[in-house]
Enzyme design. Structure first.
Site, PDB file in Angstrom:
ATOM      1  N   HIS A 141       1.994   4.354  -3.009  1.00 18.04           N
ATOM      2  CA  HIS A 141       1.983   5.672  -2.828  1.00 18.04           C
ATOM      3  C   HIS A 141       3.336   6.413  -3.530  1.00 18.04           C
ATOM      4  CE1 HIS A 141      -1.482   6.101  -0.751  1.00 18.04           C
ATOM      5  NE2 HIS A 141      -1.194   5.625   0.389  1.00 18.04           N
TER       6      HIS A 141
ATOM      7  N   HIS B 264       0.835  -1.189  -0.049  1.00 12.39           N
ATOM      8  CA  HIS B 264       0.097  -0.019  -0.040  1.00 12.39           C
ATOM      9  C   HIS B 264       0.943   1.212   0.102  1.00 12.39           C
ATOM     10  CE1 HIS B 264      -3.629   2.591   1.582  1.00 12.39           C
ATOM     11  NE2 HIS B 264      -2.566   3.052   1.860  1.00 12.39           N
ATOM     12  N   GLU B 265       1.934   1.319   1.038  1.00 15.65           N
ATOM     13  CA  GLU B 265       2.832   2.570   1.021  1.00 15.65           C
ATOM     14  C   GLU B 265       3.557   2.650   0.019  1.00 15.65           C
ATOM     15  OE1 GLU B 265       2.360   4.906   3.064  1.00 15.65           O
ATOM     16  OE2 GLU B 265       0.908   3.920   4.251  1.00 15.65           O
TER      17      GLU B 265
END
Length: 217
Positions: free
Chosen positions: A21, A17-18
């Protein structure tokens, strides 16, 4: 043993998820995450002691109906972006999108395992279903339009400049709103369960019809 696998799935789901980004930010012109060594699946630079380890373990061991956690946020500098507001929305959307992609991929794996039905497939099927459940929850939860969750900036990118400026004024109250959303009792439940529960159960029902996903939130 199943707790260990559940924990590992959660950690790597949060890390992906990170990293997503940072990957999208890099593609949009901001190399901050790449220069800080955050575009890696190595857990070390991403782990937050409380959010990545302590809290998830407490929730898993206590059989909490809601499992979540977080890693260290991947930084990005909006001044490196051509369109800071809209690009920030795309960067924010990348995290939940990655979780939904993971959920879809492991939904396909789970269906294949059911079809081939090889010896010992139950264990791998359980892991695949757990991956789907966790990533659907992470994806939907992070789309809540409350700061510091991703949905807040996603909404900001959809508004006009004037509306966005007014919207961002709510950032200072984000933690208060989020705590109320998570813990304020409403009709014997809470806002999280009332608002997100049906959405999460619907998505899980589409991806894994065989699973009992209703108990995840």
């Amino acid at each position: 043993m199943e707790y260990i696998f559940f924990f590992i799935i959660l950690i790597f789901s949060i890390i992906i998820h990170e990293v997503s980004h940072g990957f999208v930010a890099d593609k949009l012109g901001d190399p901050t995450a790449r220069l800080q060594g955050r575009l890696t699946l190595n857990p070390k630079p991403h782990i937050d002691l409380f959010g990545s380890i302590i809290l998830p373990l407490i929730l898993i061991i206590s059989h909490s109906p809601m499992l979540f956690g977080w890693a260290k946020p991947v930084p990005f500098d909006p001044f490196n972006l051509k369109n800071p507001r809209k690009d920030s929305a795309l960067i924010s959307l990348a995290g939940p999108s990655a979780n939904f992609i993971i959920a879809i991929l492991f939904s396909i794996i789970a269906r294949i395992l059911v079809l081939i039905n090889f010896s010992g497939f139950e264990f791998f099927y359980s892991l695949a279903v757990s991956t789907v459940l966790l990533n659907v929850v992470l994806g939907v939860f992070n789309l809540i339009p409350i700061h510091p969750l991703d949905g807040f900036k996603v909404v900001g990118g959809l508004l006009s400049e004037k509306q966005a400026n007014e919207w961002y004024q709510l950032e200072r109250f984000g933690i208060i709103f989020l705590l109320a959303f998570l813990f304020l009792p409403v009709g014997g439940s809470n806002m999280l369960n009332l608002v997100l529960g049906p959405v999460i159960r619907f998505i899980i029902g589409v991806l894994i019809p065989e699973s009992l996903g209703a108990g995840i939130v």
